[in-house]
Enzyme design. Structure first.
Site, PDB file in Angstrom:
ATOM      1  NE  ARG A 132     -29.692 -16.603  28.872  1.00 26.54           N
ATOM      2  CZ  ARG A 132     -30.845 -15.983  28.921  1.00 26.54           C
ATOM      3  NH1 ARG A 132     -30.945 -14.716  28.524  1.00 26.54           N
ATOM      4  NH2 ARG A 132     -31.940 -16.571  29.371  1.00 26.54           N
ATOM      5  N   GLY A 133     -30.889 -17.987  25.760  1.00 25.65           N
ATOM      6  CA  GLY A 133     -32.302 -17.685  25.558  1.00 25.65           C
ATOM      7  C   GLY A 133     -32.645 -18.187  24.164  1.00 25.65           C
ATOM      8  CB  ALA A 134     -35.281 -20.509  22.991  1.00 26.00           C
ATOM      9  NE  ARG A 174     -27.349 -23.980  26.159  1.00 22.82           N
ATOM     10  CZ  ARG A 174     -28.024 -23.185  26.986  1.00 22.82           C
ATOM     11  NH1 ARG A 174     -28.253 -21.924  26.657  1.00 22.82           N
ATOM     12  NH2 ARG A 174     -28.491 -23.649  28.130  1.00 22.82           N
ATOM     13  CD  GLN A 179     -29.462 -18.621  33.332  1.00 24.36           C
ATOM     14  OE1 GLN A 179     -29.580 -18.862  34.526  1.00 24.36           O
ATOM     15  NE2 GLN A 179     -29.112 -19.547  32.461  1.00 24.36           N
ATOM     16  CG  ASP A 225     -35.000 -23.156  26.475  1.00 22.46           C
ATOM     17  OD1 ASP A 225     -35.440 -22.720  27.559  1.00 22.46           O
ATOM     18  OD2 ASP A 225     -34.021 -22.667  25.886  1.00 22.46           O
ATOM     19  CG  ASN A 271     -38.343 -21.887  30.728  1.00 21.35           C
ATOM     20  OD1 ASN A 271     -37.702 -21.408  29.790  1.00 21.35           O
ATOM     21  ND2 ASN A 271     -38.592 -21.196  31.826  1.00 21.35           N
ATOM     22  CE  LYS A 272     -31.705 -22.099  32.327  1.00 20.56           C
ATOM     23  NZ  LYS A 272     -30.639 -23.022  31.873  1.00 20.56           N
TER      24      LYS A 272
HETATM   25  O1  MRU Z   1     -29.824 -21.672  29.624  1.00 22.38           O
HETATM   26  P1  MRU Z   1     -30.523 -20.462  29.092  1.00 22.38           P
HETATM   27  O2  MRU Z   1     -30.174 -19.205  29.810  1.00 22.38           O
HETATM   28  O3  MRU Z   1     -30.365 -20.331  27.585  1.00 22.38           O
HETATM   29  O4  MRU Z   1     -32.070 -20.755  29.373  1.00 22.38           O
HETATM   30  C1  MRU Z   1     -33.005 -19.813  28.918  1.00 22.38           C
HETATM   31  C2  MRU Z   1     -34.398 -20.116  29.282  1.00 22.38           C
HETATM   32  O5  MRU Z   1     -34.690 -21.110  29.897  1.00 22.38           O
HETATM   33  C3  MRU Z   1     -35.434 -19.157  28.772  1.00 22.38           C
HETATM   34  O6  MRU Z   1     -36.527 -19.106  29.632  1.00 22.38           O
HETATM   35  C4  MRU Z   1     -35.922 -19.611  27.393  1.00 22.38           C
HETATM   36  O7  MRU Z   1     -34.854 -19.839  26.524  1.00 22.38           O
HETATM   37  C5  MRU Z   1     -36.844 -18.626  26.778  1.00 22.38           C
HETATM   38  S1  MRU Z   1     -36.062 -17.127  26.278  1.00 22.38           S
HETATM   39  C6  MRU Z   1     -37.255 -16.155  25.573  1.00 22.38           C
END
Ligand code: MRU
Length: 365
Positions: free
Chosen positions: A57-59, A100, A207, A248, A258-259
């Site tokens: 996970r994480g973009a 996703r 996270q 994201d 973002n999250k």
């Molecule tokens: O649902 P996730 O854990 O994939 O969400 C991740 C985030 O919101 C991060 O802040 C974002 O992807 C940036 S990662 C460099």
């Protein structure tokens, strides 16, 4: 297969490729911080599920995993001509792309693979496979460079001893190396700066607690874990000099997904006059969307709120839930967007034009 624990979580690759077995390797993030396990994937369903279930996970990491995953699937396709191969490639690409919706890096990386595929269709299939493999590994390698540059620009915005608050995990675990929001912290640490970092736990999937607090703590950074509803208090106390978050998808006007919970942090930071910075690789900026209302927001299973992380359910059976995985922070709350080609500031449409112009010029050189 559990692997022997290495010295530090920072020594592990978040996403990798095993050339001997032609498999995608992922550090399973759903098990952290309690178990360090590398999983090996080679089917479309396994890769789709790993992205959907947040094993990766994480973009940026999602983009890298999808690109390597698409190569792994391509190399296993039993076809003899491009005409036979391409429809299968396209089907696999579209399938992975559906895992996703919010992080644009997923389709960005898959589209890059598609473009390389189509522009090399005259090659014999064995050579085309080599080209696809090279592109997937290049996407991973470039991510490290991108994060380092974001770190260098981000570091100009803070000074030794500063308090930095971050939300979710935009750390090394979300990228190939350094992270985005954590890159200034890691680069500062290399220079001997002492930052005091506050990591929001980040409900509902934690996270911040499971990943950000874990990786920063393992790297020896001074990190304090707080619940999401404590950020206003630490800001009011004057303990936070800047907020750095990842993203994201950023729309053309600077609105940023973002999250979930990020926009609350931004609003509170504004209240206390604390600069709020978004760290965004240009691969996360989606100029095709005029504003943030157009960003697709993933909604996930309500069980993530009511029971998933608990031994027993923590909410009444059958209660209604609403579980959006991301929210959009209005550009007016953002002090600057830190990219690998510089720091964009309002008005973002104009600033992004400069950033993308610089990107194009540097790529031509
Ligand atoms: O649902 P996730 O854990 O994939 O969400 C991740 C985030 O919101 C991060 O802040 C974002 O992807 C940036 S990662 C460099």
């Amino acid at each position: 297969m559990s692997q022997e624990i290495k010295k530090n979580i920072m020594d592990y690759e978040t996403v990798d490729f095993d050339s001997a077995t032609c498999e995608l390797l992922l550090l399973d993030q759903t098990l952290l911080p309690n178990e360090t396990k590398i999983i090996r994937l080679s089917t479309a369903k396994e890769i789709w599920e790993a992205i959907y279930l947040l094993k990766v996970r994480g973009a940026p990491a999602i983009g890298v995993a999808a690109a390597i995953g698409l190569y792994v699937l391509s190399a296993r396709m039993k076809t003899e001509t491009f005409e036979e191969f391409y429809p299968q490639f396209k089907k696999a690409k579209d399938y992975l792309d559906s895992s996703r919706p919010t992080a644009v890096n997923l389709s960005w990386a898959l589209n890059r693979m598609d473009k390389i595929c189509l522009s090399h269709k005259e090659l014999p299939l064995s050579e085309l496979m080599e080209t696809l493999k090279k592109e997937a590994l290049l996407i991973k390698e470039e991510d490290t460079w991108v994060c380092k540059k974001i770190g260098e620009y981000g570091l100009t915005l803070v000074k030794p001893g500063d308090g930095i608050l971050t939300h979710c995990n935009a750390g090394q675990l979300a990228t190939s190396k350094y992270g985005t929001a954590t890159a200034p912290i890691y680069l500062g640490q290399e220079k001997g700066y002492h930052f005091r970092v506050f990591a929001d736990e980040t409900r509902p999937l934690l996270q911040g607690a499971r990943l950000t607090a874990y990786e920063l703590h393992s790297a020896g950074v001074d990190v304090t874990l707080i619940c999401d509803n404590m950020s206003a208090m630490v800001m009011k106390k004057g303990w936070v000099n800047a907020v750095f978050v990842g993203c994201d998808r950023v729309a053309a006007n600077g609105d940023t997904a973002n999250k979930i919970g990020t926009s609350v942090v931004a609003a509170v930071a504004k209240q206390y006059n604390i600069p709020f910075y978004v760290c965004a690789p240009t691969s996360t900026i989606d100029l095709s969307l005029e504003h943030g209302d157009l960003i697709p927001i993933e909604e996930r299973n309500g069980k993530e709120i009511t029971e998933m992380w608990y031994e027993k359910p923590m909410a009444p059976q059958g209660v209604k839930t609403f579980n959006p995985a991301f929210d959009v922070t209005d550009h007016s709350l953002i002090t600057g967007i830190v990219t690998e080609y510089g720091i964009a500031r309002a008005p973002y449409q104009e600033s992004f034009l400069e950033i993308f112009k610089k990107k194009q010029e540097e790529n031509i050189k």
